[in-house]
Enzyme design. Structure first.
Site, PDB file in Angstrom:
ATOM      1  N   ASP A   1      86.172  67.005 -19.259  1.00 56.28           N
ATOM      2  CA  ASP A   1      87.505  67.345 -18.764  1.00 56.28           C
ATOM      3  C   ASP A   1      87.921  68.606 -19.509  1.00 56.28           C
ATOM      4  OD1 ASP A   1      90.201  67.594 -18.258  1.00 56.28           O
ATOM      5  OD2 ASP A   1      90.775  65.631 -19.047  1.00 56.28           O
TER       6      ASP A   1
ATOM      7  N   LYS B   1      93.186  78.276 -19.308  1.00 58.08           N
ATOM      8  CA  LYS B   1      92.885  77.740 -17.977  1.00 58.08           C
ATOM      9  C   LYS B   1      93.908  78.230 -16.937  1.00 58.08           C
ATOM     10  CE  LYS B   1      92.164  73.205 -15.837  1.00 58.08           C
ATOM     11  NZ  LYS B   1      92.103  71.778 -16.177  1.00 58.08           N
TER      12      LYS B   1
ATOM     13  N   GLU C   1      89.930  66.826 -10.662  1.00 59.06           N
ATOM     14  CA  GLU C   1      90.416  65.933 -11.711  1.00 59.06           C
ATOM     15  C   GLU C   1      90.951  64.593 -11.181  1.00 59.06           C
ATOM     16  OE1 GLU C   1      93.123  68.524 -13.713  1.00 59.06           O
ATOM     17  OE2 GLU C   1      91.489  69.707 -14.561  1.00 59.06           O
TER      18      GLU C   1
ATOM     19  N   ASP D   1      98.830  63.279 -11.409  1.00 62.54           N
ATOM     20  CA  ASP D   1      98.251  63.886 -12.610  1.00 62.54           C
ATOM     21  C   ASP D   1      99.157  65.013 -13.111  1.00 62.54           C
ATOM     22  OD1 ASP D   1      96.810  65.288 -14.484  1.00 62.54           O
ATOM     23  OD2 ASP D   1      94.978  65.436 -13.298  1.00 62.54           O
TER      24      ASP D   1
END
Ligand code: AMP
Length: 613
Positions: free
Chosen positions: A15, A77, A176, A198
């Protein structure tokens, strides 16, 4: 597995988070996270470039961010695979320097050296790899890496590049939320419809998944690449800066306040109120007390944005809230009580908390890694593409070949032809979006099919094949079927769509549906009129009609052509088309009528022509 290699292949799930990263490995029926020597599973996705040239990654780097605020890179990211223009707003708030590099891509500058965001992610991945290797006592060379469901091609490709730079073969990029659901549904006994919510540090994703006897199918996804715990920290930071009377210009102050804000936020997940003592350089310490209610009022608009995305995902899956069997939470920010309350209120059921929100994604990636390594054949994973894909046809219409929310891998082929006699090349412009006109969609790429032998317009048969692979990467191939000439392109756009753009494009398509429909009809009518003129001419050349009939058909075709050339409106074109149609239709059993009809059918069967080069 071959006879010479009896040991199962070791592939980890990673992850690669905005805030933290971690690795996990399949263990028995489930999976387990790989911890560092101190037993910590989470590795902060932070890299500090020290002035002496050394580099520190992970927790050490996070600890150094106050000492070296402009040399400590976090949230890389958020920048990966994105254009400078897309991240300007965020860059202004980051204590390190972000600038626009080649092709306008976002770059990070530290101490006079320039880094791509994927390089920074590669340093984080190397740290994750080293931690996993020491936990396992074994070398690792392959991984499944997760990305937000709405990462576009460029962001996925940049993530692959980061893996390669880190010395890891990336077996698969997995969304994800899909990975999280995999962790949640691994025993296969929980068939049903699951909503995965999420909310991490930098991004928000919501996905609706159908789990059926070990088969995971993503029905829809939605979300926001600019929404997460970092935004909560930002709001709290502003509140703290105001209370402390400090400015946001100083990198040290920014880092210190951000760190303090995050601590305060986490405390507020447990307590009704929290107090913070902040000591800024050269100043007396200040105590700031914030009540949970005040914090909740600050973040309420952001939480409501997530709820709107939840509604959209449910609607896209053609479901209602009642159809959702389970709500699964992923990401550290789902520990905020207001988030849980709002979800429960809205969906009428308490979210599942059995899966650790920080670990679920890595655990699911580990399960998927095991499947890809060929060790587990009981699971199958299906994903969807977020926006329709198509090509621009004559007149600027967007011909969709693959519709949004199609399960991937997927492919589609359609036949097109040329618009001009003797054309030896066609340009194919590839677009992504929901609108009817290409100009309102996002161009992903363009390529030319050369080497067509000169033929009359409409004769070449160009098969355009779209293939979206399991990673969501699009490959377009064009083949001229009569000659076998082929050209292809793998679409990795210079930079992709930001999720905000995706949302805006979808809203646009709804708001402009009527207007688009009219514009699209006008293009279709022009194409039909052009085909009628060409078809009539070809047929007249073949037929031996009485001169007066030939004359009236020619006259009507010429009138229609003139209208086309003068850019006449749809109403005038329609009248002229109808007249020509009537003339050709009244010549019963005549070659013109049948030839024109045949020609028209061919045109319609092979769609409108791609843009001519
Ligand atoms: P992730 O990207 O999933 O690692 O999530 C990281 C985000 O979760 C960061 O913004 C953290 O500050 C936030 N977070 C972690 N624990 C908590 C907590 N107990 N309460 C509120 N936010 C938290």
């Amino acid at each position: 597995m071959s006879a010479t290699d009896p040991k199962p292949r070791l592939v980890v799930g990673i992850d690669l988070g905005t805030t933290n990263s971690l690795a996990a490995i399949r263990a028995g029926k489930g999976a387990r996270v790989l911890r560092d020597r101190d037993g910590e599973p989470l590795i902060p996705s932070v890299v500090c470039f020290l002035p002496n040239g050394e580099m520190v990654v992970g927790r050490g780097a996070k600890d150094l961010r106050l000492q070296h605020p402009d040399r400590t890179v976090f949230s890389a990211k958020r920048l990966i695979g994105r254009a400078g223009a897309e991240v300007d707003r965020e860059a202004a708030l980051l204590p390190y320097r972000v600038h626009r590099g080649d092709r306008d891509l976002a770059r990070i500058e530290v101490g006079g050296r320039d880094y791509a965001p994927e390089q920074v992610s590669a340093f984080v991945l190397q740290e994750v790899k080293a931690t996993a290797e020491s936990a396992l006592g074994q070398r690792i060379d392959a991984a499944v890496i997760t990305v937000p469901a709405w990462f576009d091609d460029a962001q996925r490709q940049a993530t692959r590049d980061a893996a390669q730079l880190a010395g890891l073969e990336c077996l698969r990029i997995v969304n994800e939320p899909t990975a999280a659901a995999l962790a949640y549904g691994i025993d296969g006994s929980k068939d049903g419809t699951v909503l995965v919510y999420d909310l991490g540090g930098g991004t928000f994703d919501v996905s609706i998944l159908r789990i059926d006897e070990g088969v995971f199918r993503v029905l829809s996804t939605s979300g926001d690449t600019h929404l997460g715990g970092d935004d909560f920290d930002q709001l709290l930071s502003e509140r703290i800066l105001a209370a402390a009377g400090a400015s946001a210009n100083d990198a040290y102050v920014l880092q210190a306040v951000r760190a303090a804000a995050e601590g305060l936020k986490i405390e507020l997940s447990q307590k009704e109120q929290a107090t913070l003592r902040i000591e800024l350089q050269d100043r007396a310490p200040i105590d700031i007390t914030i009540a949970r209610a005040e914090f909740e009022a600050m973040i309420a608009p952001l939480v409501e944005r997530t709820i709107a995305c939840v509604h959209r995902a449910i609607a896209d899956a053609k479901l209602t809230a009642d159809d959702i069997d389970d709500v699964v939470l992923v990401g550290g920010s789902t520990r905020v009580p207001l988030v849980r309350q709002r979800l429960e209120q809205d969906l009428g059921r308490a979210p599942q908390t059995g899966v650790d929100p920080d670990l679920a994604v890595a655990l699911g990636a580990a399960i998927q890694a095991d499947v890809l390594a060929g060790n587990d054949k009981s699971l199958l994973l299906l994903d969807v593409i977020p926006l329709s894909l198509g090509i621009e046809t004559l007149g600027g219409a967007m011909q969709k070949l693959i519709l949004r929310n199609s399960t991937i891998p997927t492919s589609s082929t359609e036949e097109f032809s040329t618009a001009v006699d003797g054309q030896t090349a066609v340009v194919l412009n590839i677009f992504q979006g929901e609108r009817e006109l290409a100009q309102d969609c996002r161009q992903l790429g363009s390529f030319t099919l050369h080497g067509l032998p000169p033929m009359p317009a409409g004769l070449p048969r160009i098969a355009v094949h779209f293939l979206v692979d399991a990673d969501g990467v699009l490959r377009v191939t064009a083949t001229e079927k009569r000659t076998g000439h082929e050209a292809s392109i793998q679409v990795v756009p210079t930079f992709g769509l930001s999720r905000d753009e995706v949302r805006r494009m979808m809203l646009d398509s709804i708001e402009n549906a009527q207007q688009d429909y009219v514009a699209r009809e006008a293009i279709d009518l022009r194409n039909k009129a052009q085909a009628m003129v060409t078809g009539t001419r070809k047929a007249l050349a073949l037929a031996s009609l009485p001169p007066d009939q030939t004359f009236s058909v020619q006259k009507s075709a010429r009138a229609l052509e003139k209208l086309l050339q003068s850019g006449a409106d749809a109403a005038a074109l329609k009248v002229a088309c109808d007249e020509l149609s009537k003339l050709t239709a009244t010549i019963a059993d005549d070659v013109i009528s049948s030839a024109v009809q045949r020609s028209l059918q061919e045109e319609q069967g092979s769609n409108t022509n791609p843009s001519a080069s």
